[in-house]
Write an enzyme that holds these catalytic residues in place. Structure first.
Site, short mmCIF file in Angstrom:
data_model
loop_
_atom_site.label_atom_id
_atom_site.label_comp_id
_atom_site.label_asym_id
_atom_site.label_seq_id
_atom_site.Cartn_x
_atom_site.Cartn_y
_atom_site.Cartn_z
N LYS A 22 0.77 -1.26 -0.12
CA LYS A 22 -0.08 -0.09 -0.08
C LYS A 22 0.85 1.18 0.13
CE LYS A 22 -2.97 0.61 3.58
NZ LYS A 22 -2.75 1.80 4.39
N SER A 23 1.74 1.17 0.91
CA SER A 23 2.72 2.51 0.97
C SER A 23 3.43 2.83 -0.52
CB SER A 23 3.62 2.20 1.85
OG SER A 23 3.17 2.07 3.23
N SER A 167 7.24 9.39 11.95
CA SER A 167 6.13 9.07 11.06
C SER A 167 6.56 9.20 9.68
CB SER A 167 5.11 9.98 11.39
OG SER A 167 4.17 9.93 10.32
N ASP A 314 2.33 -1.16 11.98
CA ASP A 314 1.24 -1.65 11.38
C ASP A 314 0.77 -3.05 11.81
OD1 ASP A 314 0.63 0.76 10.14
OD2 ASP A 314 1.17 0.29 8.24
N ARG A 387 -7.18 -3.48 9.74
CA ARG A 387 -6.13 -4.46 10.40
C ARG A 387 -6.74 -5.15 11.54
NH1 ARG A 387 -2.21 -3.15 7.10
NH2 ARG A 387 -1.35 -0.86 6.72
C1 S3P Z 1 2.53 4.78 6.33
C2 S3P Z 1 3.09 5.20 7.37
C3 S3P Z 1 2.62 4.78 8.59
C4 S3P Z 1 1.76 3.53 8.57
C5 S3P Z 1 0.86 3.50 7.43
C6 S3P Z 1 1.46 3.85 6.06
C7 S3P Z 1 3.14 5.54 4.89
O1 S3P Z 1 1.86 5.78 9.31
O2 S3P Z 1 1.16 3.26 9.82
O3 S3P Z 1 -0.09 2.57 7.53
O4 S3P Z 1 2.81 4.85 4.06
O5 S3P Z 1 3.76 6.40 5.03
P1 S3P Z 1 2.62 7.19 10.31
O6 S3P Z 1 3.50 7.81 9.26
O7 S3P Z 1 1.57 7.84 10.80
O8 S3P Z 1 3.36 6.30 11.39
#
Ligand code: S3P
Length: 427
Positions: A22-23, A167, A314, A387
């Site tokens: 996803k990211s 983050s 996650d 999740r």
């Molecule tokens: C993500 C970063 C994380 C993660 C999210 C996806 C990303 O969040 O929990 O599911 O794609 O950059 P945070 O940046 O708020 O920790």
């Protein structure tokens, strides 16, 4: 309301391929849209979250050709993005909203980002504050704490942002704004968060520098479209990894999973709990990939320390499930970020595991789970969080009787086909 009913099974076996990361999918669409020339994305996650990001770029005049297993984005570097005529609705996606806020802060037009009832309750000041400091005008509910966010971007100046939280969404939002700012922009965080933006910027020919936990970009860079192969999502694979560990007589092979070390923090935690997981590297791209071979293993409790949290952020819902079936106590600390995810995941996991009869207590920044107590099926609530829904479905495989997870449509945000893949592996 959609629900998922799960019963105990006699093992999970075979080979499975979970959907794209996803990211990485979000970032491929975003960087492809602002690069010069076409970008071909193979293995894009077709979940609601990433499709909302694709839709938002279409609304800003980006041509996207959808060929099923490959998506081609015509980058707009030369003519630029266009002012959208309507709201940009990011649905449930914190990544979509925060990364787009960063990008839109650098665009010389007006735009409004909104999302579903859950996303509109998630903290946005962590991005609106640094983006305003760079020069963007951003209005939001409660002084910019919550979406909808109205953004009038353009004429940004680089900053050195010290983020109080680790983050990747904050880091990436500020770096995306930095690409459109005068001068240099840096972000420093307490512990390194996932580095997909940094790796992908390099794939697009960008310059980005990481020293310790500080990442720096120069403004005004040109990016060139490229081909991106999206690996399978480690976070989706995690549900099947834990399922195969806790369900007796399981033997599962997960193909082509992304194993970027800023994402795989769950593996060493599970391994010291006694998990038998073999990681066989595959290919050599900017994002490392591997096949994961998992067999049922007796687990014991462990202590997860704050430095381990970002690379497993996650995976805590499913780690809680592993802990509930492990002998002894598991303690999670330094994880207060879990309270501001798609739902408050500390509370959601405490309530759901307790409904199954587990011995769980909540702390401000984590949970203590005393595992090894036999659990019985019950009704569980997803709290609208994909999740939580999948973690509880996995828990149900090891509970006596039937477990019903309520409100499971949210699974489609990150893992369309979860139910089918689960059914295909159940013996
Ligand atoms: C993500 C970063 C994380 C993660 C999210 C996806 C990303 O969040 O929990 O599911 O794609 O950059 P945070 O940046 O708020 O920790």
């Amino acid at each position: 309301m959609e629900q998922l009913s799960v019963k105990p099974c006699k093992g999970l076996r075979g080979e499975i391929a979970v959907p794209g990361d996803k990211s990485i999918s979000h970032r491929a669409v975003i960087l492809g849209a602002i690069a010069e020339g076409p970008t071909e994305i193979r293995g894009l996650l077709r979940g609601a979250d990433t499709l909302n990001t694709v839709k938002a770029f279409r609304q800003m005049g980006v041509a996207v050709e959808d060929g099923g297993d490959r998506l081609v984005i015509e980058g707009t570097a030369r003519r630029g993005l266009q002012e959208p005529r309507d709201l940009l609705d990011m649905g449930n996606s914190g990544t979509g909203m925060r990364l787009l806020a960063g990008l839109l802060a650098g665009q010389d037009f007006f735009s409004v980002l909104t999302g579903d009832v859950y996303l509109r309750q998630r903290p946005m000041r962590r991005v609106t504050r640094p983006l305003r400091a760079m020069g963007a005008t951003i209005l939001g509910r409660e002084g910019g704490r919550f979406a909808p966010l109205a953004i009038r971007g353009g004429k940004l100046a680089g900053i050195d942002h010290i983020s109080p939280v680790s983050s990747a969404q904050v880091k990436s939002a500020v770096l995306l704004a930095g690409l459109h700012a005068q001068g240099r922009t840096s972000v420093t965080e307490p512990y390194p968060s996932r580095d997909h933006t940094e790796r992908m910027l390099r794939q697009f020919g960008g310059r980005i520098e990481t020293v310790g936990t500080t990442v720096t970009v120069d403004g005004g860079q040109r990016l060139s479209g490229c081909a991106i192969d999206v690996p399978a999502d480690f976070s989706s694979a995690a549900f099947f990894t834990v399922a195969a560990l806790i369900v007796k007589k399981s033997d599962l092979l997960l193909r082509g999973v992304g194993v970027n070390p800023t994402r795989t923090g769950l593996l060493p935690i599970l391994q010291r709990m006694g998990a038998r997981i073999e990681v066989a590297p595959r290919g050599e791209g900017e994002e490392p990939m591997a096949d994961l071979h998992v067999v049922s293993s007796p687990l014991r409790g462990t202590t997860v320390t704050p430095d381990e949290v970002p690379a497993a952020i996650d995976e805590f819902p499913i780690l809680c499930v592993a802990a509930a079936f492990a002998e002894g106590e598991t303690t999670l600390t330094g994880a207060s970020e879990l309270r501001v995810k798609e739902t408050d995941r500390i509370r959601a996991m405490r309530e759901n595991l307790q409904a199954l009869g587990a011995d769980v207590s909540e702390r401000d920044d984590g949970l203590v789970i005393r595992g090894g107590v036999p659990l019985r099926g019950a009704r569980c609530n997803s709290f609208g969080d994909h999740r939580i829904a999948m973690a509880m479905a996995v828990a149900g495989l090891c509970c006596a009787g039937e477990t019903v997870v309520e409100d499971t449509a949210c699974i489609g945000t990150s893992f369309p086909g979860f139910r089918k893949i689960l059914e295909s592996a159940i013996r």
